[in-house]
Every structure is written in structure tokens, then in C-alpha cells.
Design a protein around this motif. Structure first.
Motif, mmCIF file in Angstrom:
data_model
loop_
_atom_site.group_PDB
_atom_site.id
_atom_site.type_symbol
_atom_site.label_atom_id
_atom_site.label_comp_id
_atom_site.label_asym_id
_atom_site.label_seq_id
_atom_site.Cartn_x
_atom_site.Cartn_y
_atom_site.Cartn_z
ATOM 1 N N CYS A 1 -2.490 -3.480 30.602
ATOM 2 C CA CYS A 1 -3.628 -2.871 29.902
ATOM 3 C C CYS A 1 -3.215 -2.328 28.549
ATOM 4 N N GLY A 2 -2.034 -1.711 28.491
ATOM 5 C CA GLY A 2 -1.574 -1.178 27.206
ATOM 6 C C GLY A 2 -1.335 -2.286 26.186
ATOM 7 N N ALA A 3 -0.698 -3.378 26.619
ATOM 8 C CA ALA A 3 -0.453 -4.491 25.701
ATOM 9 C C ALA A 3 -1.763 -5.136 25.266
ATOM 10 N N GLY A 4 -2.702 -5.284 26.201
ATOM 11 C CA GLY A 4 -3.991 -5.861 25.838
ATOM 12 C C GLY A 4 -4.725 -5.008 24.820
ATOM 13 N N PHE A 5 -4.647 -3.696 24.968
ATOM 14 C CA PHE A 5 -5.309 -2.792 24.021
ATOM 15 C C PHE A 5 -4.672 -2.889 22.637
ATOM 16 N N VAL A 6 -3.350 -2.876 22.558
ATOM 17 C CA VAL A 6 -2.662 -2.946 21.257
ATOM 18 C C VAL A 6 -2.950 -4.271 20.569
ATOM 19 N N VAL A 7 -2.874 -5.366 21.317
ATOM 20 C CA VAL A 7 -3.130 -6.675 20.720
ATOM 21 C C VAL A 7 -4.587 -6.785 20.274
ATOM 22 N N ALA A 8 -5.513 -6.137 20.978
ATOM 23 C CA ALA A 8 -6.913 -6.150 20.558
ATOM 24 C C ALA A 8 -7.090 -5.449 19.211
ATOM 25 N N ILE A 9 -6.374 -4.354 19.025
ATOM 26 C CA ILE A 9 -6.426 -3.671 17.717
ATOM 27 C C ILE A 9 -5.893 -4.594 16.620
ATOM 28 N N LEU A 10 -4.783 -5.271 16.905
ATOM 29 C CA LEU A 10 -4.221 -6.198 15.915
ATOM 30 C C LEU A 10 -5.173 -7.363 15.658
ATOM 31 N N ALA A 11 -5.794 -7.882 16.722
ATOM 32 C CA ALA A 11 -6.732 -8.992 16.546
ATOM 33 C C ALA A 11 -7.949 -8.560 15.747
ATOM 34 N N ASP A 12 -8.373 -7.316 15.918
ATOM 35 C CA ASP A 12 -9.494 -6.816 15.136
ATOM 36 C C ASP A 12 -9.118 -6.646 13.673
ATOM 37 N N ARG A 13 -7.866 -6.324 13.432
ATOM 38 C CA ARG A 13 -7.402 -6.103 12.061
ATOM 39 C C ARG A 13 -7.112 -7.413 11.336
ATOM 40 N N VAL A 14 -6.585 -8.403 12.081
ATOM 41 C CA VAL A 14 -6.153 -9.671 11.477
ATOM 42 C C VAL A 14 -7.104 -10.764 11.950
ATOM 43 N N ALA A 15 -7.839 -11.353 11.035
ATOM 44 C CA ALA A 15 -8.901 -12.297 11.391
ATOM 45 C C ALA A 15 -8.352 -13.545 12.068
ATOM 46 N N ILE B 1 -0.032 -10.399 33.484
ATOM 47 C CA ILE B 1 -0.822 -11.547 33.043
ATOM 48 C C ILE B 1 -2.285 -11.394 33.430
ATOM 49 N N MET B 2 -2.541 -10.881 34.639
ATOM 50 C CA MET B 2 -3.909 -10.774 35.117
ATOM 51 C C MET B 2 -4.693 -9.667 34.421
ATOM 52 N N THR B 3 -4.011 -8.615 33.976
ATOM 53 C CA THR B 3 -4.711 -7.477 33.368
ATOM 54 C C THR B 3 -4.735 -7.531 31.841
ATOM 55 N N PHE B 4 -3.877 -8.329 31.244
ATOM 56 C CA PHE B 4 -3.778 -8.335 29.783
ATOM 57 C C PHE B 4 -5.055 -8.857 29.127
ATOM 58 N N PHE B 5 -5.530 -10.000 29.565
ATOM 59 C CA PHE B 5 -6.638 -10.632 28.847
ATOM 60 C C PHE B 5 -8.001 -9.987 29.114
ATOM 61 N N PRO B 6 -8.297 -9.478 30.320
ATOM 62 C CA PRO B 6 -9.543 -8.707 30.436
ATOM 63 C C PRO B 6 -9.592 -7.500 29.506
ATOM 64 N N MET B 7 -8.462 -6.816 29.364
ATOM 65 C CA MET B 7 -8.436 -5.685 28.433
ATOM 66 C C MET B 7 -8.589 -6.158 26.995
ATOM 67 N N LEU B 8 -7.941 -7.249 26.635
ATOM 68 C CA LEU B 8 -8.033 -7.780 25.279
ATOM 69 C C LEU B 8 -9.470 -8.157 24.936
ATOM 70 N N VAL B 9 -10.111 -8.924 25.797
ATOM 71 C CA VAL B 9 -11.465 -9.408 25.509
ATOM 72 C C VAL B 9 -12.449 -8.257 25.448
ATOM 73 N N ASN B 10 -12.383 -7.330 26.405
ATOM 74 C CA ASN B 10 -13.325 -6.211 26.425
ATOM 75 C C ASN B 10 -13.126 -5.270 25.248
ATOM 76 N N THR B 11 -11.889 -5.032 24.864
ATOM 77 C CA THR B 11 -11.646 -4.134 23.740
ATOM 78 C C THR B 11 -12.130 -4.742 22.435
ATOM 79 N N VAL B 12 -11.888 -6.021 22.230
ATOM 80 C CA VAL B 12 -12.380 -6.684 21.020
ATOM 81 C C VAL B 12 -13.905 -6.635 20.964
ATOM 82 N N ALA B 13 -14.560 -6.885 22.100
ATOM 83 C CA ALA B 13 -16.020 -6.795 22.133
ATOM 84 C C ALA B 13 -16.498 -5.377 21.881
ATOM 85 N N GLY B 14 -15.772 -4.390 22.402
ATOM 86 C CA GLY B 14 -16.159 -3.006 22.186
ATOM 87 C C GLY B 14 -15.994 -2.561 20.747
#
Length: 377
Positions: free
Chosen positions: A192-206, A248-261
Motif C-alpha cells: 500500500c505504501g509503494a502504491g501510494f508513493v508511485v501514484a503521487i509520482l504518476a500524478d506528477r509525471v504525465a 503484488i496484490m495490494t500495490f495496484f489497487p492502491m495505485l489505481v484508487n489513489t490516482v483516481a482520487g
């Protein structure tokens, strides 16, 4: 007497009691300890009296109490009467069981209709109603498996599962420590922590957002039974390989939901932040992350169950001689079905507690959100 309280559940329960009276006895003639006619009459009288008294009450609370006592008292008498006579139940037994269940249904309906100004009373009702509902799943399970004589290897009664839990506490505790306190918690936090951090980076970098999210959707569809043995080969048989599966199972749900949020905040709010000369990080922490909080907690709640499932399934493919998944796969091979159900029950309880903790944290953090202000978790 308020006949407006006469519901179809109560009416049908009375009809079932009448039919049961005409088809007695409840047990077959070959029963080792035949149920006395007095016990049968007591069950019928208790159900009928509770049904009639429930719509004679002027208070919904009193009606619910009467129905509660009648339903659970009748169920206890039926289960106690079938003990030692498993598989000997006749049609009246199941008719009276259904009548008791209908009274419990009406009890829950009465409790759901209550409106209280007291916060403590509302909290009590929110806990009581699902508790009654869950208790009747176990009551019906116990009564039907014993009354119909369902083979133990197919479906053991809850009482046998509870007895196995009581006699296997050290084994269950060791399995919980290996699976939950090592693999699940570590993998959940890291994933979850990695998914959240990567979501911030994905939001920052198109380009990262456009390239990573489609891959994330693809990886989320990977079957766990294919990933788990690979992780065991890479990280060994101990809990580290199970934690890798959980990550692996928790990373991408956190990534997708955080980017959408992060995209949930409105354009007007963002424009207002720009007029205040706010930079990206100020807008992120003061506007966009608070707006994304419901999405983030949604991912945390989803991952709380995915993490446990992933760790247990991963243990099927190689683990030390401890762990919930190892125990399930081993004991089912030995036909110790009660131990398998004991592990399932402990896993369900742990997953529910995990989910509840995350839900309480969501309430405390997003108290401003309309869903929380409206009283929904």
C-alpha cells in the motif's frame, strides 16, 4: 391489540406450527433418545405465544424482545433435542426450525425500524442487528447439519468447529503469527505504501501515468496461483515469498484508487488554489489528498482482504510447517475437516477485524465526508 403489527413472517410461522402439530413426532421412530411430546409441545407453544404476543405489543422494543426470546428459545430446544439423534429429524423438526427463523427475521425487522435519539442506542442497534443475523446463520447451519445427518466430512456443525478451535489454540496461534503478523502485515504496509508513493509520482509525471496505469490493470489480472510459485522460487519458502505475493496484490489497487482520487477535486477548487499562488505540493496536501482520502481508504479496505487471501493461497505452494494456508492444505489431505474449518473461521475473524480497524480509521480521518456524516462507514 395492534393488528397492524401482524406481519407475514409471524403469520407464516403460525401456519408452520399448525402443520407441524398435525405431522408429529419430530424424530423418526428409530431415534436413540426420542424427543418427548412435552418438548415438542413446548417448542410449538413458545413459537406460537411469541408470535401472538409480538403483535399485541404497543412498543416496537417490547415486540422485538418477545420475538427474540421466542425464536432463540425454540432454536435452543430444537438443537438440544436432536443431540444424539443426528439424521433422525422428520418434517415437523424442519417446519418448527423455519418458524423460529421467521420470528428472528421479524425481530430484526422490528429492530431495524426503531429510531432513537441516543447515540449509544443507535450504536447498540448497529451491532445487535448484524449479530442476530450472523448468529442465525450458525443456528441454521448447526440445526440442519445435525437434523439431516449431513456427513461430517462434507460439512461439520459449528459446534464441532468451535470445539476444535478450543483444543487447537497453540497451533492456530502459531499459524496466525506466521501468516498474518509476518507475511500479511509486512506485505500490506509495503504494498500500500509503494502504491501510494508511485501514484503521487504518476500524478506528477504525465508519461509515467499514461504508461504505468495500463500495465497496472494488466498485472492486477494476473492469477495468484501463477504468481505464488514464482515468488516462492525467488524468495524462498519462508514468509518473505508470501509477503511478496501480498505486495503484488495490494500495490495496484492502491495505485489505481489513489490516482483516481487525486483527480477527484474540482476545477474550481484548483483554480482557487492557483489564485492564492499555491504550488503543486501545497495544492496536493491541502486540497487534492483530502479529496482523495475516500478513494485511498477504499483501496485500504479492499487490500485488507486481498492481503489475507494472497498470503494463504501462496502458502499452498511451499512454506515451513506452519501457516494458515499450509495447515488447510495439510489437514484437508488428512480428512481433518473440522481443523480446516477452524482455520477458515480464524481467517474470517482476522480479516473482519482488519477491515474494521481500517473502517474506524477512515471514520476518524474523513469525518468531514458526506458518507461519514450520514452515518455510513
Amino acid at each position: 391489540m395492534s393488528f397492524s403489527r401482524l406481519s407475514w413472517q409471524v403469520g407464516l410461522a403460525l401456519v408452520l406450527c399448525a402443520v407441524a402439530m398435525t405431522t408429529m413426532p419430530m424424530l423418526a421412530a428409530e431415534a436413540a433418545v426420542p424427543m418427548s411430546n412435552g418438548t415438542t409441545s413446548l417448542v410449538i407453544g413458545l413459537i406460537a405465544l411469541s408470535a401472538v404476543a409480538s403483535f399485541a405489543m404497543f412498543s416496537g422494543v417490547a415486540s422485538a424482545v418477545v420475538l427474540f426470546i421466542g425464536a432463540h428459545g425454540a432454536a435452543w430446544l430444537l438443537i438440544a433435542g436432536i443431540a444424539g439423534n443426528e439424521g433422525m429429524a422428520r418434517m415437523p423438526y424442519f417446519l418448527l426450525l423455519a418458524a423460529a427463523w421467521l420470528l428472528a427475521w421479524r425481530c430484526v425487522a422490528e429492530l431495524s425500524a426503531l429510531r432513537s435519539r441516543s447515540k449509544q442506542a443507535r450504536t447498540f442497534l448497529r451491532l445487535l442487528i448484524p449479530a442476530i443475523f450472523g448468529a442465525w446463520i450458525l443456528i441454521l447451519w448447526e440445526a440442519v447439519t445435525r437434523g439431516a445427518g449431513i456427513p461430517f466430512i462434507l460439512l461439520p456443525p459449528p459446534s464441532s468447529v468451535a470445539a476444535r478451535i478450543a483444543t487447537s489454540l497453540p497451533i492456530l496461534a502459531a499459524d496466525v503469527q506466521q501468516t498474518i503478523f509476518k507475511a500479511v502485515l509486512f506485505g500490506y504496509v509495503v504494498g500500500c505504501g509503494a502504491g501510494f508513493v508511485v501514484a503521487i509520482l504518476a500524478d506528477r509525471v504525465a508519461f509515467l501515468r499514461r504508461g504505468l496505469l495500463p500495465i497496472g490493470n494488466m498485472v492486477s489480472a494476473l492469477p495468484i496461483i501463477g504468481v505464488a510459485p514464482i515468488m516462492v522460487m525467488w524468495f524462498g519458502f519462508d514468509w518473505q515469498s508470501k509477503a511478496a505475493v501480498v505486495i503484488i496484490m495490494t500495490f495496484f489497487p492502491m495505485l489505481v484508487n489513489t490516482v483516481a482520487g487525486l483527480a477527484a477535486s474540482g476545477h474550481m477548487e484548483r483554480d482557487l488554489m492557483r489564485t492564492y499562488a499555491s504550488n503543486y505540493w501545497q495544492t496536493l496536501f491541502k486540497l487534492r489528498l483530502p479529496a482523495a482520502a475516500p478513494f485511498i481508504f477504499n483501496a485500504l479496505k479492499i487490500n485488507s482482504t486481498l492481503a489475507l487471501i494472497g498470503a494463504i493461497v501462496a502458502e499452498f505452494f511451499g512454506t515451513p510447517v506452519v501457516g494458515m494456508g499450509f495447515r488447510i492444505s495439510t489437514e484437508i489431505g488428512r480428512m481433518n475437516v473440522d481443523m480446516v474449518w477452524a482455520e477458515i473461521a480464524v481467517a474470517a475473524l482476522a480479516g473482519s477485524l482488519f477491515y474494521g480497524v481500517v473502517a474506524l480509521a477512515e471514520r476518524a480521518t474523513t469525518f468531514w465526508h458526506p458518507s461519514v456524516r450520514g452515518g455510513r462507514a
